[in-house]
Design a protein around this motif. Sequence first.
Motif, mmCIF file in Angstrom:
data_model
loop_
_atom_site.group_PDB
_atom_site.id
_atom_site.type_symbol
_atom_site.label_atom_id
_atom_site.label_comp_id
_atom_site.label_asym_id
_atom_site.label_seq_id
_atom_site.Cartn_x
_atom_site.Cartn_y
_atom_site.Cartn_z
ATOM 1 N N THR A 116 0.813 -1.217 0.000
ATOM 2 C CA THR A 116 0.000 0.000 0.000
ATOM 3 C C THR A 116 0.847 1.267 0.000
ATOM 4 O O THR A 116 0.385 2.306 -0.475
ATOM 5 C CB THR A 116 -0.964 0.026 1.196
ATOM 6 O OG1 THR A 116 -0.224 -0.059 2.414
ATOM 7 C CG2 THR A 116 -1.970 -1.112 1.109
ATOM 8 N N GLU A 117 2.061 1.200 0.488
ATOM 9 C CA GLU A 117 2.914 2.392 0.460
ATOM 10 C C GLU A 117 3.179 2.847 -0.970
ATOM 11 O O GLU A 117 3.301 4.044 -1.239
ATOM 12 C CB GLU A 117 4.231 2.143 1.193
ATOM 13 C CG GLU A 117 5.047 3.399 1.315
ATOM 14 C CD GLU A 117 6.287 3.237 2.184
ATOM 15 O OE1 GLU A 117 7.072 4.192 2.215
ATOM 16 O OE2 GLU A 117 6.457 2.183 2.794
ATOM 17 N N THR A 169 0.191 4.982 -1.958
ATOM 18 C CA THR A 169 0.173 6.320 -1.353
ATOM 19 C C THR A 169 1.284 7.199 -1.927
ATOM 20 O O THR A 169 1.075 8.396 -2.141
ATOM 21 C CB THR A 169 0.279 6.243 0.178
ATOM 22 O OG1 THR A 169 1.473 5.571 0.573
ATOM 23 C CG2 THR A 169 -0.941 5.538 0.770
ATOM 24 N N ALA A 180 -5.889 0.479 -2.619
ATOM 25 C CA ALA A 180 -5.027 0.336 -1.436
ATOM 26 C C ALA A 180 -5.858 0.018 -0.201
ATOM 27 O O ALA A 180 -5.456 -0.807 0.637
ATOM 28 C CB ALA A 180 -4.218 1.607 -1.222
ATOM 29 N N ARG A 181 -7.005 0.669 -0.089
ATOM 30 C CA ARG A 181 -7.862 0.421 1.078
ATOM 31 C C ARG A 181 -8.437 -0.994 1.047
ATOM 32 O O ARG A 181 -8.642 -1.609 2.097
ATOM 33 C CB ARG A 181 -8.965 1.462 1.132
ATOM 34 C CG ARG A 181 -9.598 1.539 2.507
ATOM 35 C CD ARG A 181 -10.333 2.817 2.701
ATOM 36 N NE ARG A 181 -10.744 2.933 4.090
ATOM 37 C CZ ARG A 181 -11.588 3.831 4.516
ATOM 38 N NH1 ARG A 181 -12.093 4.720 3.682
ATOM 39 N NH2 ARG A 181 -11.930 3.874 5.776
ATOM 40 N N ASP A 210 -5.562 -3.182 2.326
ATOM 41 C CA ASP A 210 -5.337 -3.051 3.767
ATOM 42 C C ASP A 210 -6.290 -2.011 4.344
ATOM 43 O O ASP A 210 -5.942 -0.833 4.456
ATOM 44 C CB ASP A 210 -3.882 -2.656 4.052
ATOM 45 C CG ASP A 210 -3.554 -2.659 5.530
ATOM 46 O OD1 ASP A 210 -4.462 -2.888 6.359
ATOM 47 O OD2 ASP A 210 -2.380 -2.426 5.877
ATOM 48 N N SER A 213 -4.992 0.294 7.252
ATOM 49 C CA SER A 213 -3.767 1.093 7.098
ATOM 50 C C SER A 213 -4.022 2.561 7.427
ATOM 51 O O SER A 213 -4.802 3.244 6.751
ATOM 52 C CB SER A 213 -3.231 0.979 5.674
ATOM 53 O OG SER A 213 -2.194 1.920 5.464
ATOM 54 N N ASN A 243 -1.788 4.865 7.105
ATOM 55 C CA ASN A 243 -1.135 5.616 6.036
ATOM 56 C C ASN A 243 -2.099 5.830 4.867
ATOM 57 O O ASN A 243 -2.170 6.921 4.301
ATOM 58 C CB ASN A 243 0.135 4.899 5.580
ATOM 59 C CG ASN A 243 0.941 5.706 4.602
ATOM 60 O OD1 ASN A 243 1.045 6.924 4.706
ATOM 61 N ND2 ASN A 243 1.525 5.032 3.628
ATOM 62 N N VAL A 244 -2.846 4.808 4.517
ATOM 63 C CA VAL A 244 -3.820 4.929 3.429
ATOM 64 C C VAL A 244 -4.923 5.906 3.829
ATOM 65 O O VAL A 244 -5.294 6.786 3.038
ATOM 66 C CB VAL A 244 -4.399 3.550 3.041
ATOM 67 C CG1 VAL A 244 -5.561 3.701 2.065
ATOM 68 C CG2 VAL A 244 -3.315 2.660 2.442
#
Length: 169
Positions: free
Chosen positions: A37-38, A41, A64-65, A68, A71, A73-74
């Motif tokens: 997922t990084e 982002t 991404a969501r 995860d 997350s 960060n997401v």
Amino acid sequence: LLAEAHAAMGELHAREHDWPDSLRAFRRALELNPSITEQHTMFVQSTLIPLGRLDEADQVLARAREVDPLSLNVLRQIAVLRIVQGQYDEAVTLMQQVRATDPDFPFADLMLGRALTFGGRLQEAMPIWEHRMQQASTLGRDQRGTQYWMAAAYVMTGRFAEAVPVLDG
């Protein structure tokens, strides 16, 4: 053939404003390994938002969501995108979720403060800016970024005289 290497190249290309190569590298990274997922982002922050490709950024962050859903960060990056899109209340809600899970999550207070400020919720934003100023002063950190946001909040509330010393400080 490593997804991480393509994402790193995408970031470097974005820093050089080489948008076609940045897009190509990030898309290849996501193709090779869509579960990091990084990479999603980073792609949104470094390339898609600066290019104004907000619909594509929404799609990338939705994927991404899905990968995860927990997350932070997401969630934070979705909030950043919502701020750019002018959806301040949704950004506030997302950042409150992040802070409820981890009050010290990096840049959570900054993004919440921005969303509140842009959303005109200055009574809620000012304590965040004041706390960041105090924290930076206590730790001997550079306060300029917070000073600009705090000054903007003062100006938006009509407290012009208070904005000048913040910027001069």
